[in-house]
Write an enzyme that holds these catalytic residues in place. Structure first.
Site, PDB file in Angstrom:
ATOM      1  N   ASP A   1      11.405  14.452  -1.100  1.00  0.00           N
ATOM      2  CA  ASP A   1      12.210  14.615   0.107  1.00  0.00           C
ATOM      3  C   ASP A   1      11.280  14.940   1.279  1.00  0.00           C
ATOM      4  O   ASP A   1      10.345  15.746   1.130  1.00  0.00           O
ATOM      5  CB  ASP A   1      13.209  15.760  -0.057  1.00  0.00           C
TER       6      ASP A   1
ATOM      7  N   HIS B   1      17.839  10.831   3.521  1.00  0.00           N
ATOM      8  CA  HIS B   1      18.021  12.274   3.346  1.00  0.00           C
ATOM      9  C   HIS B   1      18.905  12.824   4.467  1.00  0.00           C
ATOM     10  O   HIS B   1      18.845  14.006   4.812  1.00  0.00           O
ATOM     11  CB  HIS B   1      16.656  12.973   3.345  1.00  0.00           C
TER      12      HIS B   1
ATOM     13  N   HIS C   1      19.818  18.426   9.028  1.00  0.00           N
ATOM     14  CA  HIS C   1      19.675  19.022   7.698  1.00  0.00           C
ATOM     15  C   HIS C   1      20.691  20.149   7.499  1.00  0.00           C
ATOM     16  O   HIS C   1      20.340  21.322   7.334  1.00  0.00           O
ATOM     17  CB  HIS C   1      18.247  19.532   7.485  1.00  0.00           C
TER      18      HIS C   1
ATOM     19  N   HIS D   1       8.726  17.555  -2.965  1.00  0.00           N
ATOM     20  CA  HIS D   1       8.860  17.467  -1.514  1.00  0.00           C
ATOM     21  C   HIS D   1       7.532  17.069  -0.881  1.00  0.00           C
ATOM     22  O   HIS D   1       6.464  17.382  -1.412  1.00  0.00           O
ATOM     23  CB  HIS D   1       9.319  18.805  -0.926  1.00  0.00           C
TER      24      HIS D   1
END
Length: 250
Positions: free
Chosen positions: A61, A113, A117, A207
């Site tokens: 990610d 993604h 966020h 990540h």
């Protein structure tokens, strides 16, 4: 008279049957299972697949920074790992377009993604659709890739979110093994966690954002260790083609 009575009886039976079907449909809908009633599975999030082949998908990610991603790509190249999946946020893709293009040019799979966020469960369906559409357009504008896989921010979802994303044509990808690299617990801890938990058909969460400061250091040992255990690396899409996915409906 006999014919009329039979007709009335048949009508009453049909009405009763229709009432039962309607009741069952309402019941299943209220419990998020209407798709099962009509012979389809409800939308779900995939976290691994059932397979006898020793294959796993490394997933990364990215939502912030420009230091860790190039380091991760360098390790993957040096280790000869040609199959991995990167989930990119929309703003990061626009801001770090050269790195996003490098990921594409190296042949790695790209998924979404999201854009902002935030947890999807805290927002309306319209907000979710807007955010996913913005991210999809940003990634497409930079890389030419039209995303169809998504990992929601923070891995947050519920039945409503899954249905919304499914209706947009997306498959929600979670993970079976969380490296916990986002906690920066130490290189050894990250490596050990992955190597002791990975199983055939696994989706491994890593990540490549700058907040994760130890991923590139742990990655070589993770790759070597998985190979020593007989694992091969594939993309998430390739993994899903291999066998029936194991899914969660949260």
């Amino acid at each position: 008279m006999f014919v009329i009575w039979r007709a009335r009886t048949l009508t009453q039976v049909l009405i009763a049957a229709a009432t039962v079907v309607l009741f069952m449909a309402i019941f299943y809908w209220q419990n998020g299972a209407i798709a099962t009633l009509v012979g389809q599975q409800p939308p779900s999030a995939i976290y691994k697949v059932d397979t006898n082949r020793r294959i796993v998908a490394l997933t990364f990610d990215i939502s912030w920074g420009d230091q860790m991603a190039p380091k991760v790509l360098h390790v993957l190249k040096n280790k000869g790992v040609t199959k991995a999946t990167f989930f990119l946020s929309g703003p990061w893709t626009l801001q770090k377009s050269e790195i996003a293009k490098q990921i594409r040019d190296m042949g790695y799979e790209i998924g979404s993604h999201g854009y902002k966020h935030d947890n999807f469960t805290e927002h309306s369906n319209d907000w979710i659709r807007s955010q996913v559409t913005k991210a999809e357009q940003a990634i497409y504008d930079v890389t030419g890739v039209k995303t169809r896989l998504i990992r929601t921010p923070n891995g947050d979802f519920d039945k409503r979110v899954l249905r919304t994303l499914h209706d947009m044509g997306y498959t929600v990808i979670q993970w079976h093994t969380d490296s916990l690299d986002w906690k920066n617990p130490g290189v050894g801890a990250i490596t050990q966690r992955v190597l002791t938990r990975a199983v055939p058909g696994d989706i491994i969460l890593l990540h490549a954002s700058d907040t994760c400061k130890q991923t590139d250091q742990a990655l070589p040992a993770i790759i070597d260790g998985l190979r020593q255990k007989g694992f091969e690396f594939v993309t998430v899409s390739e993994l899903l083609q291999e066998a029936s996915p194991k899914s969660k409906l949260e």
